[in-house]
Scaffold this active site. Structure first.
Site, PDB file in Angstrom:
ATOM      1  N   TYR A 198      -1.605   0.705  10.667  1.00 34.50           N
ATOM      2  CA  TYR A 198      -1.570   0.323   9.401  1.00 34.50           C
ATOM      3  C   TYR A 198      -0.221   0.845   8.479  1.00 34.50           C
ATOM      4  O   TYR A 198       0.130  -0.026   7.691  1.00 34.50           O
ATOM      5  CB  TYR A 198      -2.732   0.825   8.422  1.00 34.50           C
ATOM      6  CG  TYR A 198      -2.985   0.402   7.230  1.00 34.50           C
ATOM      7  CD1 TYR A 198      -3.006  -1.003   7.020  1.00 34.50           C
ATOM      8  CD2 TYR A 198      -3.130   1.092   5.876  1.00 34.50           C
ATOM      9  CE1 TYR A 198      -3.426  -1.517   5.745  1.00 34.50           C
ATOM     10  CE2 TYR A 198      -3.321   0.510   4.725  1.00 34.50           C
ATOM     11  CZ  TYR A 198      -3.379  -0.819   4.615  1.00 34.50           C
ATOM     12  OH  TYR A 198      -3.663  -1.236   3.483  1.00 34.50           O
ATOM     13  N   SER A 206       1.045  -1.255  -0.121  1.00 37.33           N
ATOM     14  CA  SER A 206       0.033  -0.150   0.058  1.00 37.33           C
ATOM     15  C   SER A 206       1.018   1.174   0.094  1.00 37.33           C
ATOM     16  O   SER A 206       1.893   1.328   0.448  1.00 37.33           O
ATOM     17  CB  SER A 206      -0.958   0.002   1.283  1.00 37.33           C
ATOM     18  OG  SER A 206      -1.498   1.268   1.271  1.00 37.33           O
TER      19      SER A 206
END
Length: 258
Positions: free
Chosen positions: A156, A143
């Site tokens: 995250y 990501s």
């Protein structure tokens, strides 16, 4: 180039795709099956996998990638079915948007388990098979959260930075085995469940993530990039592909229209 890639995408190519019950994983199964690949679709939700398999011809293999026994069983089933030359690690996710001062330990533990340890366990299990085939490929979906930190993304960010680092180390370690290691790092992707799961199942909060954004990426957009990367001639290694919608110039710059 297109003819070369098309010649490679045939029934002779085979892949395990994780996270296949929804979103980018499901779209990747569809993309590869559309080009004749043998695809082993892996996720925890057996019912969704079975429906996908019935529709696409993929092989449904329910498994929890954080469970060592499930990983061993998965490896055994794929081995008995003929093996693979490509491993596509898409399973992952985010929980919570708390600042570090309010971090929930259980959310961070879950994110590290599914994004980092799950990727490690499956890759470790399949490496001997991928080395033996002579032209193996591992693709990890990370990501842009693993490339630049942002407020409220600490857990995250940390998990995806770790997965990004794992991918880089793997590329260095496995080059001598002619193993291709690819990283695809998407930005804002509007999928069925990602924001909903991250924000505790609150549909209003999830909708605000995409509010006013013109044409966020879709799961199919990312899956098409994954398909291209693993179908390219094996000597072509797309080390890192960052994919964002035009409206997202950076993690911190997102254009929203009224």
């Amino acid at each position: 180039m297109t003819e070369e890639i098309d010649s490679k995408t045939s029934a002779a190519k085979s892949a395990v795709v994780t996270g296949a019950s929804t979103g980018i994983g499901e779209a990747t199964v569809r993309a590869l099956r559309g080009e004749g690949w043998t695809v082993y679709a892996v996720a925890r939700r057996a019912d969704r996998l079975e429906a996908l398999a019935a529709e696409t011809g993929a092989v449904a293999l329910p498994a929890d990638l954080t469970d060592d026994a499930d990983v061993a069983r998965l490896l055994d089933e794929v081995t008995r079915a003929g093996g693979i030359d490509t491993l596509i690690n898409i399973a992952g996710g985010a929980r919570g948007a708390d600042k570090v001062a309010e971090a929930k330990t259980e959310d961070w533990e879950w994110m590290f388990e599914v994004n980092v340890l799950g990727t490690m366990k499956l890759t470790r299990a399949f490496l001997p098979m991928l080395r033996a085939c002579g032209e193996g490929t591992v693709l990890n979906l990370t990501s842009t959260a693993g490339l630049a930190a942002y407020e409220g993304g600490g857990g995250y960010n940390a998990a995806k930075f770790a997965q990004h680092a794992l991918t880089g180390a793997l590329r260095l370690e496995e080059a001598e085995h002619n193993l291709r290691v690819i990283e695809v790092a998407p930005g804002l992707v509007q999928t069925e469940e990602f924001a909903l799961n991250r924000l505790g199942g609150n549909p209003d909060a999830a909708a605000k993530v995409y509010a006013g954004v013109e044409k966020p990426l879709t799961a199919a957009d990312v899956a098409d990039v994954v398909r291209y990367a693993v179908a390219a001639p094996h000597h072509v290694n797309l080390d890192q592909i960052v994919i964002r919608p035009v409206a997202q110039a950076a993690n911190y710059k997102l254009i929203r229209k009224a």
